[in-house]
Motif scaffolding. Structure first.
Motif, mmCIF file in Angstrom:
data_model
loop_
_atom_site.group_PDB
_atom_site.id
_atom_site.type_symbol
_atom_site.label_atom_id
_atom_site.label_comp_id
_atom_site.label_asym_id
_atom_site.label_seq_id
_atom_site.Cartn_x
_atom_site.Cartn_y
_atom_site.Cartn_z
ATOM 1 N N LEU A 189 0.880 -1.192 0.000
ATOM 2 C CA LEU A 189 0.000 0.000 0.000
ATOM 3 C C LEU A 189 0.910 1.233 0.000
ATOM 4 C CD1 LEU A 189 -2.456 -1.102 2.805
ATOM 5 C CD2 LEU A 189 -2.503 -1.629 0.376
ATOM 6 N N GLY A 190 0.368 2.414 0.071
ATOM 7 C CA GLY A 190 1.230 3.593 -0.035
ATOM 8 C C GLY A 190 1.034 4.576 1.096
ATOM 9 N N ILE A 191 0.519 4.088 2.252
ATOM 10 C CA ILE A 191 0.114 5.058 3.292
ATOM 11 C C ILE A 191 1.313 5.860 3.780
ATOM 12 C CG2 ILE A 191 -0.921 5.244 5.596
ATOM 13 C CD1 ILE A 191 -2.560 2.769 4.926
ATOM 14 N N THR B 193 6.663 7.943 -2.450
ATOM 15 C CA THR B 193 6.553 7.823 -3.919
ATOM 16 C C THR B 193 5.108 7.514 -4.320
ATOM 17 O OG1 THR B 193 7.042 5.491 -3.684
ATOM 18 C CG2 THR B 193 8.912 6.949 -4.163
ATOM 19 N N ARG B 194 4.292 7.081 -3.347
ATOM 20 C CA ARG B 194 2.897 6.782 -3.731
ATOM 21 C C ARG B 194 1.954 7.671 -2.948
ATOM 22 N NH1 ARG B 194 2.947 0.365 -3.551
ATOM 23 N NH2 ARG B 194 4.661 0.717 -2.130
ATOM 24 N N GLY B 195 2.361 8.897 -2.676
ATOM 25 C CA GLY B 195 1.432 9.862 -2.091
ATOM 26 C C GLY B 195 1.377 9.792 -0.583
ATOM 27 N N ARG C 288 -8.038 28.056 -3.353
ATOM 28 C CA ARG C 288 -6.969 28.293 -2.359
ATOM 29 C C ARG C 288 -5.866 29.122 -3.004
ATOM 30 N NH1 ARG C 288 -4.981 22.498 -0.793
ATOM 31 N NH2 ARG C 288 -5.179 22.271 -3.038
ATOM 32 N N ALA D 271 -1.564 17.466 -11.130
ATOM 33 C CA ALA D 271 -3.013 17.486 -10.817
ATOM 34 C C ALA D 271 -3.250 18.023 -9.416
ATOM 35 C CB ALA D 271 -3.562 16.060 -10.914
ATOM 36 N N TYR E 161 -5.224 12.484 5.180
ATOM 37 C CA TYR E 161 -5.187 12.271 3.728
ATOM 38 C C TYR E 161 -6.428 12.829 3.040
ATOM 39 C CZ TYR E 161 -1.003 9.480 4.197
ATOM 40 O OH TYR E 161 0.269 9.085 4.453
ATOM 41 N N TRP F 9 -5.585 16.362 2.416
ATOM 42 C CA TRP F 9 -4.576 16.604 1.365
ATOM 43 C C TRP F 9 -5.090 16.224 -0.027
ATOM 44 C CZ3 TRP F 9 0.223 14.262 4.291
ATOM 45 C CH2 TRP F 9 0.756 15.253 5.106
ATOM 46 N N TYR F 10 -5.778 15.029 -0.073
ATOM 47 C CA TYR F 10 -6.169 14.516 -1.399
ATOM 48 C C TYR F 10 -7.700 14.474 -1.486
ATOM 49 C CZ TYR F 10 -1.376 12.868 -0.771
ATOM 50 O OH TYR F 10 -0.036 12.790 -0.499
ATOM 51 N N ILE G 139 -7.704 13.210 -10.883
ATOM 52 C CA ILE G 139 -7.362 12.058 -10.021
ATOM 53 C C ILE G 139 -5.899 11.691 -10.265
ATOM 54 C CG2 ILE G 139 -7.786 9.592 -9.677
ATOM 55 C CD1 ILE G 139 -10.732 10.225 -10.463
ATOM 56 N N ASP G 140 -5.146 11.651 -9.177
ATOM 57 C CA ASP G 140 -3.761 11.178 -9.271
ATOM 58 C C ASP G 140 -3.774 9.719 -8.785
ATOM 59 O OD1 ASP G 140 -1.239 10.355 -8.543
ATOM 60 O OD2 ASP G 140 -0.538 12.375 -8.115
ATOM 61 N N SER H 184 -1.763 7.553 -7.642
ATOM 62 C CA SER H 184 -1.124 7.112 -6.383
ATOM 63 C C SER H 184 -1.938 7.645 -5.209
ATOM 64 C CB SER H 184 0.312 7.627 -6.319
ATOM 65 O OG SER H 184 0.279 9.047 -6.276
ATOM 66 N N HIS H 185 -2.466 8.856 -5.318
ATOM 67 C CA HIS H 185 -3.277 9.367 -4.198
ATOM 68 C C HIS H 185 -4.577 8.570 -4.109
ATOM 69 C CE1 HIS H 185 -1.116 13.492 -4.870
ATOM 70 N NE2 HIS H 185 -0.286 12.524 -4.513
ATOM 71 N N GLN I 221 -4.902 5.543 -4.663
ATOM 72 C CA GLN I 221 -4.604 4.268 -3.991
ATOM 73 C C GLN I 221 -4.588 4.458 -2.483
ATOM 74 O OE1 GLN I 221 -1.852 1.342 -5.793
ATOM 75 N NE2 GLN I 221 -0.764 1.534 -4.226
ATOM 76 N N ILE I 222 -4.202 5.650 -2.036
ATOM 77 C CA ILE I 222 -4.220 5.916 -0.591
ATOM 78 C C ILE I 222 -5.646 5.796 -0.082
ATOM 79 C CG2 ILE I 222 -3.883 7.677 1.160
ATOM 80 C CD1 ILE I 222 -1.221 7.204 0.338
ATOM 81 N N SER J 147 -6.556 2.217 0.023
ATOM 82 C CA SER J 147 -5.821 1.526 1.109
ATOM 83 C C SER J 147 -6.535 1.769 2.428
ATOM 84 C CB SER J 147 -4.389 2.068 1.200
ATOM 85 O OG SER J 147 -3.761 2.017 -0.041
#
Lengths: 60, 544, 331, 233
Positions: free
Chosen positions: B231-233, B237-239, C256, C273, D54, D57-58, D153-154, D156-157, D159-160, D163
């Motif tokens: 996962l990327g928590i 590199t994955r946010g 913002r 993005a 998160y 942020w996202y 939509i990014d 990797s974000h 996926q957060i 997750s």
């Protein structure tokens, strides 16, 4: 915990209220209230949680 | 001996029943305390062994004893075994388990079977950790910082994380047992203001164990999930955000250092009044400062992260809060010292450990002020200054308190007296060895030697040699008590009910106490530490 | 102090003196407190030791005494807090106009790039008396740029820039350590900071392979990656005009406003993005993985260099025809 | 001194030896459960904290991810869980009144509702599996990007978000499974009429635990499903 037995009608009443609140919170989400959406969702959720704690968990 | 020698055949919790099953399936809090005593001593010597290897490696600037990977595993394993398998359970699980019911006049903890479950969780976690050590170990440091632990370390991070996750629940269950026991099972008359300070300290420790440990548990779950399922928590590199891990980790790990020190403060708050024959100075303030430490302990976690990349203004907030949390500790030290004024002080081994504790904990606390000062923290964090600071608190404070408590209550636990001469000798050796090991590290730290270094510039060697020399003395100092405690089980003098003439309900039942602690539930009508009407034992100070 | 047993590293930066002053004050305070408690215990232990027939006097406690040793320590702590915070404030706010060095930390080495184009590994040459601002990022795990002689330490995080600054005051060679555990050769990730006289520094600068300044390097990358097709300077291209952007607030599409600092530029290159400038469509491709850290540093340096008026800039971007960049706003 | 245990006035078989009377035992057990629920709040609290940060942020990815969740199944699941809370509350009441048959029926109903919840959650997860929204190697959100062109939509974000979605609902489902297991054991004991109006603490404690798991879902539902359901401009 308390000795006295809570009437089942009260439980059913609480149950109905919780179901209605669930439907309300799902419905309200579709209305555009800007930033208020999150606030309303959390207020309803907290109110439902309070109902469960006070009546179902015999805290009152 | 003045009082009639109590024949050893009177039934007590030790000779109530024999056999492995009677020990492994016991629900008696006293037996579980002994089970814990054996298991944490085992882990203490494993952690100590790693510490000696680290100190041996640091004798020379070059890395010539072990490979750098092995060294990284050594200090990681030293940290994890010592913190999670010795310091956190040590006093609460051994002395706390044994004494909390006795001190409040209860017949056992509120949930005896959960208490046994807590020990089994500790053993399962211990086996998992041992398996992790023997099959490769983990090299992330006891702090598991991401993204190294989740993405770059190829060692057994998942296994170590799960082991500590399980050990965390053992700690939670102990805390839960203590809180419910102290609330619900006090003897009649044992009001909150009559509780021994040992109980107050354990109440505060339990609050931290209950509210802090779950956050570590969920953090470790996230690390394990991230490592297993990519996962990327916490992976930038994955946010994800590595700082979020540090916040969640330190949110538990700073209160955890108060889990380690508060019980020792409780032990010292029992020893000092007993050997001064005097009520403790300012009972309410010492009790409330324990609760104060527990509450403020939760607000200061990010002082571990001043240079980690948090914003300037949050660093200011955490620095000022860190100074707030230092005040209750200062109050305690002043109150212990004030207790000695106009006392009738005798110098048995527990008192020597109490003196050692007050001295070393004061120095540990004061160096904490250095680290809370933002300007200095930038220079000294992640150096040997920090290592010296927390070892002064944990080894100088918690372990000294633990040894003092073990000596103080050993008659009650085993029914035998430890040898007084050897006790005092070991206390001196530990004090000298400790200071020689860790005081040079303050200077090393300010000179800029970073922590977790396998090899270091040559100009730091002299101080490192001093520190290694000290560590060998410290090791000897720690082995001695284990030897003569075992020796005393067989050959020690039979201890009577109250060898120190101490106040407290645990001294009003036989040593060792019967399985149900008290023949008749005691009725408390006196205030805490009423030493004015407890006769001082004649021979304790003079006997060699 | 005698240098056979130094008690602190060399004082080679402006902040070193003030940090040492606070350190000495705290050592004195700690020594005073430890010794006074030690003496009190020894005196009490000897005077009030157990003697035949002498009973201990039960003292309940005294609230005024308790309050005094609550308020006084609190007062002293606040003084220390303010003193420490002042130093920290100065350490964490880099002066404007400091010469910049881009640092990329990689598992077990430091790669440094000067504005003038010099590249160094595990070595940093700086002139005496000039503010140097370090803009640092990591390619893998968390490292920490630590120079004991400057009393300066700053963690270097992957995925974002962290900054630290110093002004060297004494020529010499000082240790550079990595202070955050980063794996196998964490203890090997060390280097040297060489502080030189300005003249020597210019000589060393000249001697290095003249590959053109970092900004010029950045400009070539800017062309190479085709950034100039959208980010035009003359007409209103599909991307925002980057001239004079650095340090200024930017109005975003979702309302913002953020200040265009290094992290904003980095994020807008790697994942555009995240923050879309109002009035523009999100058509910029993602450069995550296509741009190395060194190229990123060069691009950031180039965009910064667009702030300077064309005449004074070290490297005048040749592509700057008509538009006159405004004066850089105070950050 | 003889070692006979202290004489206890009325010796209820369920009274544990170290408690003075039933009331003290009941209060101790109840306080023990409430303290345990406090640790559970902190346990989930860590994840809610990560979610909060998160989401701030996202926000776009959280909004898109929330829209991709099936709101009908979510609402039905919440209703199912509230029904199970009702049956547990009535069950505790039945235990207080010593109605064994009613207690067994209500416990069975609770188990049924619990399993229904897990079934619906399994369906949701399976649809997520088909849409390749499970984080890991096979994760891709092109369908989301096409479906909501207005939201940037990014991947990797995004996926957060998923997750956290799977971590939180997974942890909650794990607590549901433990709860259903406990109720199965209690149903068996209730069937063997172990519980009397004087002694039904296990039922009460299981009820407290179940209501807590319900409260967690009451918060999870809006926070995960209803982040941003406004009609897209």
């Amino acid at each position: 915990m308390s000795e006295h037995i809570v009437s089942s009608k009260l439980y059913l009443g609480i149950w109905i209220t919780l179901l209605c609140l669930t439907v309300i919170t799902a419905g309200v989400a579709f209305i555009d209230l800007g930033r208020l959406n999150t606030v309303v969702a959390l207020v309803i959720a907290t109110f439902k949680a309070l109902l469960v704690v006070l009546f179902f968990m015999h805290v009152k | 001996m003045a009082t009639a020698a109590i024949t050893a055949d009177r039934t007590n919790y030790l000779n109530q029943e024999y056999g492995i099953k009677s020990w492994l399936l016991t629900t008696d809090h006293k037996r579980i305390a002994l089970l814990y005593l054996l298991s944490i001593t085992f882990f203490f010597f494993i952690g100590g062994f790693f510490a000696l290897l680290i100190r041996l490696e640091l004798l020379t600037p070059a890395g010539d004893l072990v490979q750098s990977d092995t060294y990284n595993k050594l200090f990681t394993m030293h940290g994890q075994v010592m913190v999670f398998f010795f310091l956190i359970p040590s006093i609460p699980a051994v002395l706390g388990n044994f004494l909390v019911p006795l001190m409040i006049g209860a017949r056992d903890l509120a949930f005896p079977r959960i208490n046994l479950l807590s020990w089994y969780l500790y053993i399962i976690a211990g086996v998992m950790m041992l398996h992790c050590i023997l099959t490769g170990g983990v090299d992330t440091g006891w702090t598991f910082y991401t993204p190294f632990s989740t993405a770059f370390s190829n060692t057994k991070v998942i296994e170590a994380g799960l082991a500590i996750f399980v050990a965390g629940f053992s700690s939670i269950l102990t805390g839960l047992n203590f809180v419910v026991t102290i609330h619900r099972m006090r003897a009649p008359g044992m009001t909150w203001s009559r509780l021994p300070l040992f109980i107050w300290a354990h109440y505060a420790t339990s609050i931290i164990q209950l509210l802090g440990t779950p956050v570590l548990a969920v953090t470790l779950v996230l690390v394990v999930l991230e490592r297993a399922l990519h996962l990327g928590i916490f992976d930038p590199t994955r946010g994800g955000d590595p700082l979020l891990f540090q916040h969640l980790f330190w949110f538990y790990s700073h209160p955890a250092v108060y889990i380690m020190i508060l019980p020792s403060m409780g032990v010292v708050s029992e020893i000092v009044p007993c050997f001064c024959r005097k009520r403790i100075f300012g009972y309410k303030f010492v009790a409330m400062s324990s609760i104060g430490i527990a509450v403020f302990g939760f607000l200061v976690w990010a002082h571990h992260m001043f240079v980690a990349g948090i914003s300037l203004y949050s660093a200011l907030i955490f620095s000022i809060l860190s100074y707030m949390v230092a005040v209750p500790s200062a109050i305690k030290v002043f109150n212990w010292t004030a207790t000695m004024y106009k006392g009738s002080i005798s110098f048995a081994t527990p008192m020597l450990y109490a003196f050692g504790f007050i001295g070393l904990f004061t120095m540990g606390g004061l160096t904490g002020l250095f680290l809370a000062a933002l300007g200095i923290d930038v220079h000294v964090t992640d150096t040997y200054f920090v290592i010296a600071h927390f070892h002064y608190i944990m080894v100088g404070g918690a372990v000294m308190g633990y040894l003092g408590g073990m000596h103080f209550w050993w008659p009650k636990i085993s029914g035998r007296m430890y040898p007084e001469f050897w006790g005092k000798l070991a206390a001196m050796i530990v004090f000298i060895g400790f200071n020689l090991t860790f005081f040079p590290q303050f200077v090393l730290g300010y000179l800029g030697m970073p922590r977790r270094y396998w090899q270091y510039p040559p100009e730091f060697q002299v101080l490192n040699v001093l520190s290694t020399a000290g560590s060998t003395i410290l090791a000897v100092g720690y082995i001695l008590p284990m030897v003569y405690f075992l020796w005393s089980m067989r050959y020690g003098k039979i201890a009577e009910e109250n060898p120190w003439g101490a106040s407290g309900l645990e001294w009003m039942t036989s040593s060792p106490p019967p399985t149900f602690n008290f023949d008749h539930t005691p009725e408390v009508t006196w205030e805490a530490y009423n030493y004015e009407n407890i006769p001082a034992p004649e021979e304790v100070a003079v006997e060699r | 102090m005698f240098d056979t047993f130094p008690l602190w590293p060399a004082r080679a930066s402006t902040t070193a003196g003030s940090v040492d002053a606070l350190y000495i004050f705290l050592v004195a305070l700690a020594a005073f407190m430890s010794v006074s408690i030690f003496i009190m215990i020894v005196v009490f232990a000897t005077r009030f030791r157990r003697r035949k027939g002498v009973q201990a006097e039960q003292i309940e406690g005294s609230t005024p005494l308790e309050l005094t040793w609550t308020v006084i320590p609190l007062g002293i702590f606040m003084v220390i807090f303010v003193w420490g915070a002042v130093i920290y404030f100065r350490e964490r706010t880099p002066p404007r106009g400091a010469t910049e060095v881009y640092v990329v930390a990689k598992q077990w080495m430091w790669k440094l790039q000067h504005e003038e184009g010099q590249r160094e590994i595990n070595e940093l040459h700086v002139p005496v008396g000039r503010d140097v601002k370090m803009i640092m990022t990591s390619q893998d795990v968390i490292h920490s740029f630590y120079v004991p002689a400057f009393r300066m330490k700053q963690d270097v995080l992957p995925g974002r820039y962290t900054t630290a600054w110093f002004r060297a005051t004494r020529p010499g060679t000082y240790h550079l350590f990595c202070a955050e555990y980063c794996g196998t050769m964490h203890s090997g990730m060390i280097g040297q900071v060489v502080v030189m006289e300005p003249a020597q520094y210019e000589a060393w600068l000249g001697g290095g392979a003249a590959m053109g300044s970092l900004a010029a390097n950045g400009e070539s990358i800017f062309q190479q990656l085709g950034c100039s097709t959208c980010h035009r300077f003359d007409t209103q291209g599909r991307g925002p005009n980057l001239a004079g952007l650095f340090g200024k607030p930017v109005q975003l599409e979702d309302g913002r406003t953020v200040v265009a600092d290094e992290n904003y530029i980095r994020e807008s290159i790697l994942s555009p993005a995240a923050k879309i400038v109002s009035g523009f469509k999100p058509i910029m491709p993602v450069f995550q993985g296509l741009v190395s850290e060194e190229q990123l540093s060069a691009l950031v340096a180039y965009i910064k260099s667009l702030n300077q008026p064309p005449a004074g800039a070290a490297a005048t971007p040749s592509l700057l025809p008509g538009t006159k960049p405004q004066q850089p706003k105070v950050q | 001194m003889s070692d006979s245990p202290i004489a206890v006035e009325e010796h209820n078989p369920a009274l544990r030896h170290h408690f003075a009377d039933m009331e003290q035992q009941r209060q101790a057990s109840s306080l023990g459960m409430w303290v345990f629920l406090a640790t559970e709040v902190m346990f989930f609290g860590g994840m809610f904290c990560a979610y909060l940060i998160y989401r701030y942020w996202y926000y776009n990815e959280f909004a898109a991810g929330s829209r991709s969740l099936d709101i009908w199944l979510g609402t039905i699941n919440t209703a199912v869980l509230i029904c199970s809370s009702l049956t547990v509350a009535l069950g505790v009441r039945a235990a207080q009144m010593g109605k064994r048959k009613l207690l067994v029926i209500l416990l069975l109903l609770t188990i049924v509702f619990g399993l229904a919840f897990l079934g619906i959650k399994g369906v949701e997860w399976y649809t997520k599996f088909q849409e390749h929204h499970i984080p890991g190697s096979s994760f891709n959100v092109d369908d989301l990007i096409k479906e909501y062109p207005q939201i940037r939509i990014d991947p990797s974000h995004q996926q957060i978000f998923f997750s956290l979605y799977f971590a939180m609902t997974g942890l909650h489902a794990l607590h549901m499974i433990i709860g259903v297991g406990i109720f199965a054991v209690l149903t068996f004991y209730a069937w063997k009429s172990l519980y009397t109006p004087e002694y039904h603490t296990p039922i009460e404690l299981a009820g407290l635990y179940w209501h807590f798991v319900d409260i967690i879902w009451i918060y999870l539902f809006p926070l995960l499903y209803l982040i941003d359901r406004k009609p897209l401009k």
